[in-house]
Design a protein around this motif. Structure first.
Motif, short mmCIF file in Angstrom:
data_model
loop_
_atom_site.label_atom_id
_atom_site.label_comp_id
_atom_site.label_asym_id
_atom_site.label_seq_id
_atom_site.Cartn_x
_atom_site.Cartn_y
_atom_site.Cartn_z
N LEU A 188 0.85 -1.19 0.00
CA LEU A 188 0.00 0.00 0.00
C LEU A 188 0.89 1.23 0.00
O LEU A 188 1.72 1.40 0.89
CB LEU A 188 -0.90 0.02 1.23
N CYS A 189 0.73 2.08 -1.00
CA CYS A 189 1.46 3.34 -1.03
C CYS A 189 0.76 4.29 -0.06
O CYS A 189 -0.34 4.76 -0.33
CB CYS A 189 1.49 3.91 -2.44
N VAL A 190 1.39 4.53 1.07
CA VAL A 190 0.80 5.35 2.12
C VAL A 190 0.89 6.83 1.77
O VAL A 190 -0.07 7.59 1.93
CB VAL A 190 1.49 5.07 3.48
N ASP A 191 2.06 7.25 1.28
CA ASP A 191 2.23 8.65 0.94
C ASP A 191 3.32 8.80 -0.11
O ASP A 191 4.35 8.15 -0.05
CB ASP A 191 2.60 9.47 2.19
N VAL A 192 3.05 9.67 -1.07
CA VAL A 192 4.00 9.98 -2.13
C VAL A 192 3.63 11.36 -2.64
O VAL A 192 2.45 11.73 -2.67
CB VAL A 192 3.95 8.92 -3.26
N ASP A 193 4.63 12.14 -3.01
CA ASP A 193 4.38 13.46 -3.58
C ASP A 193 3.56 13.29 -4.86
O ASP A 193 3.95 12.55 -5.76
CB ASP A 193 5.71 14.15 -3.86
N GLU A 194 2.42 13.97 -4.92
CA GLU A 194 1.50 13.78 -6.05
C GLU A 194 2.14 14.16 -7.38
O GLU A 194 1.98 13.46 -8.38
CB GLU A 194 0.22 14.60 -5.83
N VAL A 253 10.32 12.24 0.42
CA VAL A 253 10.29 10.88 0.94
C VAL A 253 8.97 10.23 0.51
O VAL A 253 7.94 10.89 0.46
CB VAL A 253 10.41 10.89 2.48
N ALA A 254 9.01 8.94 0.18
CA ALA A 254 7.81 8.19 -0.16
C ALA A 254 7.65 7.05 0.84
O ALA A 254 8.64 6.50 1.34
CB ALA A 254 7.92 7.65 -1.58
N TYR A 255 6.40 6.69 1.14
CA TYR A 255 6.11 5.67 2.15
C TYR A 255 5.27 4.55 1.56
O TYR A 255 4.31 4.80 0.83
CB TYR A 255 5.33 6.29 3.32
N VAL A 256 5.64 3.32 1.91
CA VAL A 256 4.91 2.15 1.47
C VAL A 256 4.73 1.20 2.66
O VAL A 256 5.59 1.13 3.54
CB VAL A 256 5.62 1.44 0.28
N PHE A 257 3.61 0.51 2.68
CA PHE A 257 3.29 -0.41 3.77
C PHE A 257 3.00 -1.79 3.18
O PHE A 257 1.89 -2.08 2.77
CB PHE A 257 2.09 0.11 4.56
N PRO A 258 4.04 -2.64 3.08
CA PRO A 258 3.80 -3.99 2.58
C PRO A 258 3.29 -4.92 3.69
O PRO A 258 3.76 -4.84 4.83
CB PRO A 258 5.17 -4.44 2.08
N VAL A 259 2.36 -5.76 3.32
CA VAL A 259 1.87 -6.83 4.20
C VAL A 259 2.08 -8.12 3.42
O VAL A 259 1.73 -8.21 2.24
CB VAL A 259 0.39 -6.63 4.56
N GLN A 260 2.70 -9.08 4.05
CA GLN A 260 3.05 -10.33 3.37
C GLN A 260 2.67 -11.54 4.20
O GLN A 260 2.51 -11.44 5.41
CB GLN A 260 4.56 -10.39 3.14
N ASP A 261 2.62 -12.68 3.55
CA ASP A 261 2.47 -13.93 4.27
C ASP A 261 3.85 -14.46 4.69
O ASP A 261 4.05 -15.64 4.88
CB ASP A 261 1.70 -14.96 3.45
N ALA A 262 4.79 -13.54 4.87
CA ALA A 262 6.15 -13.90 5.26
C ALA A 262 6.20 -14.51 6.65
O ALA A 262 7.13 -15.27 6.96
CB ALA A 262 7.07 -12.68 5.19
N GLY A 263 5.24 -14.19 7.49
CA GLY A 263 5.19 -14.83 8.81
C GLY A 263 5.05 -16.34 8.65
O GLY A 263 5.74 -17.11 9.32
N LEU A 264 4.17 -16.77 7.77
CA LEU A 264 3.99 -18.19 7.51
C LEU A 264 5.28 -18.80 6.97
O LEU A 264 5.74 -19.84 7.44
CB LEU A 264 2.85 -18.41 6.52
N HIS A 265 5.91 -18.12 5.99
CA HIS A 265 7.14 -18.66 5.40
C HIS A 265 8.29 -18.66 6.42
O HIS A 265 9.13 -19.56 6.39
CB HIS A 265 7.53 -17.86 4.15
N THR A 266 8.33 -17.67 7.29
CA THR A 266 9.34 -17.65 8.34
C THR A 266 9.11 -18.83 9.29
O THR A 266 10.04 -19.55 9.65
CB THR A 266 9.29 -16.33 9.12
N TYR A 267 7.87 -19.03 9.67
CA TYR A 267 7.49 -20.09 10.60
C TYR A 267 7.86 -21.47 10.04
O TYR A 267 8.38 -22.32 10.76
CB TYR A 267 6.00 -20.00 10.90
N ILE A 268 7.61 -21.69 8.75
CA ILE A 268 7.92 -23.01 8.17
C ILE A 268 9.28 -23.03 7.46
O ILE A 268 9.61 -23.99 6.79
CB ILE A 268 6.78 -23.50 7.24
N GLN A 269 10.04 -21.95 7.62
CA GLN A 269 11.42 -21.82 7.14
C GLN A 269 11.54 -21.96 5.63
O GLN A 269 12.43 -22.64 5.11
CB GLN A 269 12.32 -22.82 7.87
#
Length: 168
Positions: free
Chosen positions: A86-92, A145-161
């Motif tokens: 999600l692009c939270v903020d970027v200069d228009e 400055v530009a801001y992005v908010f990534p959300v991933q299923d990386a928790g699952l991949h970290t958990y199962i290595q």
């Protein structure tokens, strides 16, 4: 195949205050090697998840409040998790000129450039998906400055290595 039912909650709901996140982000902005880092952000996690050695939001989710400094590039990297960014903020104006963007592709050339990249221009409050296993780099050719908010299923991949994160 054996399936198990959950026996209880694995984590508690957590509320991250925007003011706390922004305070931590502002502290990072004072670091010397800011423009050379692959990531500049706050990984959202809890004491319980740190104790579990996952450093994620939950056992399945990972999220990072990330910023791209002005006139900088976060070099190509890849991971087995899918990301919704999600692009939270970027200069228009910079966005309209295509100056803040992500490049994505399946492979790198011998100079670590993404081959035949797809260019995703950041638009405030818009999101894009980074497919698992694709190389991607974040570019900010603007003076803001530009801001992005990534959300991933990386928790699952970290958990199962199986995360297999790679950087150039």
């Amino acid at each position: 195949m054996l399936f198990r039912s959950p026996i209880g909650p694995k984590f508690k709901p957590t509320h991250f205050l925007n003011n706390d996140i922004i305070k931590e982000i502002n502290n990072l902005k004072n670091e010397k090697d800011l423009k050379e880092k692959n990531r500049n952000g706050i990984l959202l996690t809890t004491d319980y998840m740190i104790k579990e050695k996952l450093n994620t939001l939950t056992h399945t989710m990972w999220s990072l409040y990330n910023f791209i400094p002005s006139n900088s590039v976060q070099l190509p990297h890849k991971h087995n998790s899918v990301a919704i960014d999600l692009c939270v903020d970027v200069d228009e104006e910079a966005s309209n000129k295509g100056l803040v963007y992500t490049l994505m592709g399946k492979e790198l050339d011998k100079n670590n450039n993404i081959v035949n990249p797809v260019k995703i221009v950041w638009k405030k409050h818009h999101s894009f998906i980074t497919p698992p296993g694709w190389w991607h780099s974040h570019h900010n050719e603007s003076n803001s400055v530009a801001y992005v908010f990534p959300v991933q299923d990386a928790g699952l991949h970290t958990y199962i290595q199986t995360l297999d994160i790679s950087f150039v």
